[in-house]
Motif scaffolding. Structure first.
Motif, mmCIF file in Angstrom:
data_model
loop_
_atom_site.group_PDB
_atom_site.id
_atom_site.type_symbol
_atom_site.label_atom_id
_atom_site.label_comp_id
_atom_site.label_asym_id
_atom_site.label_seq_id
_atom_site.Cartn_x
_atom_site.Cartn_y
_atom_site.Cartn_z
ATOM 1 N N TRP A 186 0.845 -1.204 0.000
ATOM 2 C CA TRP A 186 0.000 0.000 0.000
ATOM 3 C C TRP A 186 0.875 1.246 0.000
ATOM 4 O O TRP A 186 0.597 2.214 -0.713
ATOM 5 C CB TRP A 186 -0.930 -0.007 1.214
ATOM 6 C CG TRP A 186 -2.059 0.978 1.100
ATOM 7 C CD1 TRP A 186 -3.306 0.761 0.609
ATOM 8 C CD2 TRP A 186 -2.027 2.367 1.474
ATOM 9 N NE1 TRP A 186 -4.061 1.918 0.647
ATOM 10 C CE2 TRP A 186 -3.291 2.913 1.165
ATOM 11 C CE3 TRP A 186 -1.046 3.197 2.025
ATOM 12 C CZ2 TRP A 186 -3.609 4.253 1.405
ATOM 13 C CZ3 TRP A 186 -1.356 4.532 2.264
ATOM 14 C CH2 TRP A 186 -2.624 5.052 1.955
ATOM 15 N N LYS A 187 1.932 1.229 0.786
ATOM 16 C CA LYS A 187 2.838 2.376 0.836
ATOM 17 C C LYS A 187 3.440 2.666 -0.539
ATOM 18 O O LYS A 187 3.500 3.825 -0.978
ATOM 19 C CB LYS A 187 3.957 2.114 1.850
ATOM 20 C CG LYS A 187 5.030 3.199 1.852
ATOM 21 C CD LYS A 187 6.237 2.775 2.672
ATOM 22 C CE LYS A 187 7.368 3.800 2.518
ATOM 23 N NZ LYS A 187 8.602 3.361 3.218
ATOM 24 N N ALA A 188 3.907 1.624 -1.234
ATOM 25 C CA ALA A 188 4.601 1.817 -2.509
ATOM 26 C C ALA A 188 3.647 2.063 -3.665
ATOM 27 O O ALA A 188 3.955 2.839 -4.577
ATOM 28 C CB ALA A 188 5.469 0.591 -2.810
ATOM 29 N N ARG A 189 2.468 1.445 -3.629
ATOM 30 C CA ARG A 189 1.600 1.419 -4.805
ATOM 31 C C ARG A 189 0.432 2.406 -4.750
ATOM 32 O O ARG A 189 -0.054 2.832 -5.799
ATOM 33 C CB ARG A 189 1.043 0.005 -4.985
ATOM 34 C CG ARG A 189 2.104 -1.067 -5.169
ATOM 35 C CD ARG A 189 1.490 -2.453 -5.168
ATOM 36 N NE ARG A 189 2.468 -3.497 -5.461
ATOM 37 C CZ ARG A 189 2.151 -4.783 -5.621
ATOM 38 N NH1 ARG A 189 0.881 -5.165 -5.495
ATOM 39 N NH2 ARG A 189 3.090 -5.661 -5.901
ATOM 40 N N ILE A 190 -0.029 2.731 -3.539
ATOM 41 C CA ILE A 190 -1.227 3.558 -3.397
ATOM 42 C C ILE A 190 -0.921 4.937 -2.844
ATOM 43 O O ILE A 190 -1.441 5.952 -3.340
ATOM 44 C CB ILE A 190 -2.260 2.859 -2.484
ATOM 45 C CG1 ILE A 190 -2.618 1.474 -3.037
ATOM 46 C CG2 ILE A 190 -3.515 3.719 -2.353
ATOM 47 C CD1 ILE A 190 -3.274 1.489 -4.388
ATOM 48 N N LEU A 191 -0.105 5.007 -1.818
ATOM 49 C CA LEU A 191 0.130 6.281 -1.149
ATOM 50 C C LEU A 191 0.610 7.388 -2.091
ATOM 51 O O LEU A 191 0.108 8.523 -2.006
ATOM 52 C CB LEU A 191 1.109 6.088 0.015
ATOM 53 C CG LEU A 191 1.412 7.335 0.856
ATOM 54 C CD1 LEU A 191 0.137 7.926 1.441
ATOM 55 C CD2 LEU A 191 2.412 6.991 1.970
ATOM 56 N N PRO A 192 1.552 7.129 -3.010
ATOM 57 C CA PRO A 192 1.965 8.226 -3.906
ATOM 58 C C PRO A 192 0.814 8.760 -4.760
ATOM 59 O O PRO A 192 0.698 9.981 -4.956
ATOM 60 C CB PRO A 192 3.060 7.577 -4.774
ATOM 61 C CG PRO A 192 3.595 6.467 -3.933
ATOM 62 C CD PRO A 192 2.395 5.923 -3.213
ATOM 63 N N SER A 193 -0.045 7.865 -5.260
ATOM 64 C CA SER A 193 -1.183 8.316 -6.059
ATOM 65 C C SER A 193 -2.170 9.104 -5.199
ATOM 66 O O SER A 193 -2.722 10.122 -5.638
ATOM 67 C CB SER A 193 -1.897 7.120 -6.700
ATOM 68 O OG SER A 193 -1.044 6.467 -7.633
ATOM 69 N N LEU A 194 -2.412 8.629 -3.979
ATOM 70 C CA LEU A 194 -3.337 9.326 -3.084
ATOM 71 C C LEU A 194 -2.850 10.747 -2.802
ATOM 72 O O LEU A 194 -3.617 11.716 -2.886
ATOM 73 C CB LEU A 194 -3.489 8.527 -1.788
ATOM 74 C CG LEU A 194 -4.510 9.060 -0.777
ATOM 75 C CD1 LEU A 194 -5.143 7.901 -0.016
ATOM 76 C CD2 LEU A 194 -3.864 10.015 0.242
ATOM 77 N N LYS A 195 -1.565 10.892 -2.483
ATOM 78 C CA LYS A 195 -1.025 12.208 -2.146
ATOM 79 C C LYS A 195 -1.016 13.129 -3.363
ATOM 80 O O LYS A 195 -1.316 14.327 -3.251
ATOM 81 C CB LYS A 195 0.375 12.052 -1.561
ATOM 82 C CG LYS A 195 0.378 11.376 -0.200
ATOM 83 C CD LYS A 195 1.773 11.122 0.309
ATOM 84 C CE LYS A 195 2.487 12.401 0.645
ATOM 85 N NZ LYS A 195 3.820 12.142 1.244
ATOM 86 N N ASP A 196 -0.673 12.602 -4.535
ATOM 87 C CA ASP A 196 -0.668 13.429 -5.746
ATOM 88 C C ASP A 196 -2.081 13.863 -6.113
ATOM 89 O O ASP A 196 -2.300 14.993 -6.565
ATOM 90 C CB ASP A 196 -0.029 12.668 -6.906
ATOM 91 C CG ASP A 196 1.488 12.579 -6.775
ATOM 92 O OD1 ASP A 196 2.053 13.237 -5.882
ATOM 93 O OD2 ASP A 196 2.110 11.833 -7.559
#
Length: 489
Positions: free
Chosen positions: A366-376
């Protein structure tokens, strides 16, 4: 009696230009497939010698079949069903560096050799101070490669034109640069001459790559027998894969030398492949991670089922096309076409990808795959993306258990149980907080900055929205909550 593959086909005749560390199903359906097609269609003119990185002796199946095997591609591509069989004929030999050490090291003196490729697992590119130059062979792959390259450097007296191009495909960031770093460490440990390092710099190239193809390998016995009956010969190395394949190579100067693009194989060459990695991680891997935990709790078992489900499929479409795609830093057409291909791959009727298999280590995923998209997405819109936020609630619901099993927690889905597998300390933390009220449980987990790289409760409104999702799942069930969201509730 059915014929054997070696009685039906013969090897292609080409000079050995590629040394390959790794004999597994992925390399055979990816690298060797690409080379075999390039020999036939693009004049690549190169055969392969495979080295088994760990095996103490040559794999007997290769010897019995004279290094011939079939790659069967099954799936969908561009809206049509694909079933394609190809006998791979470009493998000259398969060696064990333990049992065949002298023959293996003799390849360092091979004039025609140009490339080295490898897949020694994600943990294969490592440095160990226990390896020695005089070992026959050293234990780790980078030590083996250092020893091999040093022998080549010595034999050809540092000739510039005898350097090699190294193309690792291990699934780690900067695989080429990491491999070179390990070799530098061995050169220092073994006191190798500075001129050798200069030769590596001037004559050799360590290239970062990214690979993408689902390879399921040898099928179950009943399916294998049916395929072999269709082919008309036996093949104990039969290798099954999807039609989609992408090899991104961070070296544009190699484009003309490696003509690997064909009907079922795409190669891209770029000065920076980061964007291709980001596209794959955010869209393909992000789609998996955002979908599977909630889908499993909603009663499904396989990715293919999710794609046919009236609730899960539209939820994934809204997640990928509505929330993930706008965050990928690439031309919109390229991003959209990749996402379309991902959905086709997920629909592949020949691949039964278990949701529980994808669920392993979901916190780091989740950290690698989802969090960057969520924050962007939050930065671009000023709003929390509801499906990516929901995916955290689904993770917390899937993981929420106090019941401990062997190296796992035991989750509950109705009357069924399932294993929850992750790092032991994370599972212990979950178990000790699972009985808390929803808000307390959510806050405790989101505050684990060593899991997420930051305290996620610092994202305005995030913990509150995740808590609301989790509470709604508990009140009406996961599937009903997904259906509400799909319909805009």
């Amino acid at each position: 009696m059915m014929k054997s593959i070696e009685s039906c086909f013969t090897h292609s005749r080409h000079p050995v230009r590629v040394l390959q560390f790794g004999e597994g199903r992925f390399m055979r359906a990816f690298v060797d497939y690409a080379i075999d097609v390039a020999n036939e269609e693009q004049g690549f003119d190169g055969n392969v010698v495979i080295v088994t990185p760990r095996a103490a002796r040559r794999p007997e199946a290769f010897a019995r079949q004279k290094n011939l095997y079939t790659v069967r591609l099954q799936g969908q591509q561009d809206g049509r069903k694909v079933v394609s069989n190809r006998v791979i004929t470009c493998i000259d030999d398969v060696l064990s560096p333990v049992a065949d050490y002298d023959a293996y090291m003799a390849l360092a003196r091979l004039d025609t050799l140009e490339y080295i490729t490898s897949n020694t697992t994600d943990g294969g590119i490592v440095f160990s101070p226990d390896d020695k130059l005089e070992d026959r062979p050293p234990r780790t792959y980078p030590a083996k490669l250092t020893q091999f390259l040093f022998a080549r450097y010595q034999y050809f007296d540092g000739a510039e034109d005898k350097g090699l191009i190294i193309l690792p495909v291990e699934l780690i960031d900067h695989n080429g640069r990491t491999l070179r770093s390990c070799i530098n460490q061995y050169a220092a440990l073994w006191n190798l001459p500075a001129a050798f390092l200069q030769w590596l710099d001037g004559a050799c190239q360590f290239t970062d790559t990214l690979v993408d193809r689902i390879v399921t390998g040898y099928p179950d016995e009943q399916t294998a027998q049916a395929i072999q009956k269709e082919l008309g010969y036996t093949d104990e190395l039969l290798d099954v894969a999807e039609p989609f394949a992408l090899w991104a190579v961070e070296n544009p100067g190699l484009e003309k030398r490696l003509p690997f693009t064909s009907t079922y194989f795409q190669t891209v060459f770029a000065s920076d492949i980061t964007v291709y990695k980001e596209r794959k991680v955010r869209i393909l891997n992000g789609a998996h991670t955002s979908m599977v935990l909630g889908a499993y709790l909603a009663g499904l078992e396989y990715v293919g089922q999710c794609m046919a489900d009236k609730d899960i499929r539209p939820s994934l479409e809204q997640t990928v096309y509505g929330e993930i795609l706008p965050t990928v830093p690439m031309a919109p057409d390229a991003v959209r076409s990749f996402a379309d291909a991902v959905f086709e791959r997920f629909e592949n009727p020949f691949v039964h990808h278990e949701l529980l298999a994808i669920s392993l280590n979901s916190t780091s995923k989740w950290k690698a795959r989802i969090l960057p998209s969520l924050k962007d997405s939050l930065a671009a819109t000023g709003k929390l993306p509801r499906w990516l936020t929901y995916s955290m609630a689904a993770l917390l619901a899937f993981y929420r258990s106090e019941d401990k099993g062997d190296d796992c927690l035991i989750g509950h889905r109705g009357s069924d149980t399932y294993p929850i597998r992750d790092d032991a300390d994370r599972l212990a933390f979950i178990a000790s907080h699972a009985a808390m009220p929803d808000a307390g449980y959510v806050t405790a987990v989101l505050k684990q900055a060593d899991w997420w790289g930051e305290d996620l409760t610092a994202i305005p409104g995030f913990s509150q929205v995740v808590t609301a999702h989790l509470a709604r799942m508990g009140a009406i069930g996961v599937r009903a909550h997904i259906r509400e969201m799909v319909n805009g509730s």
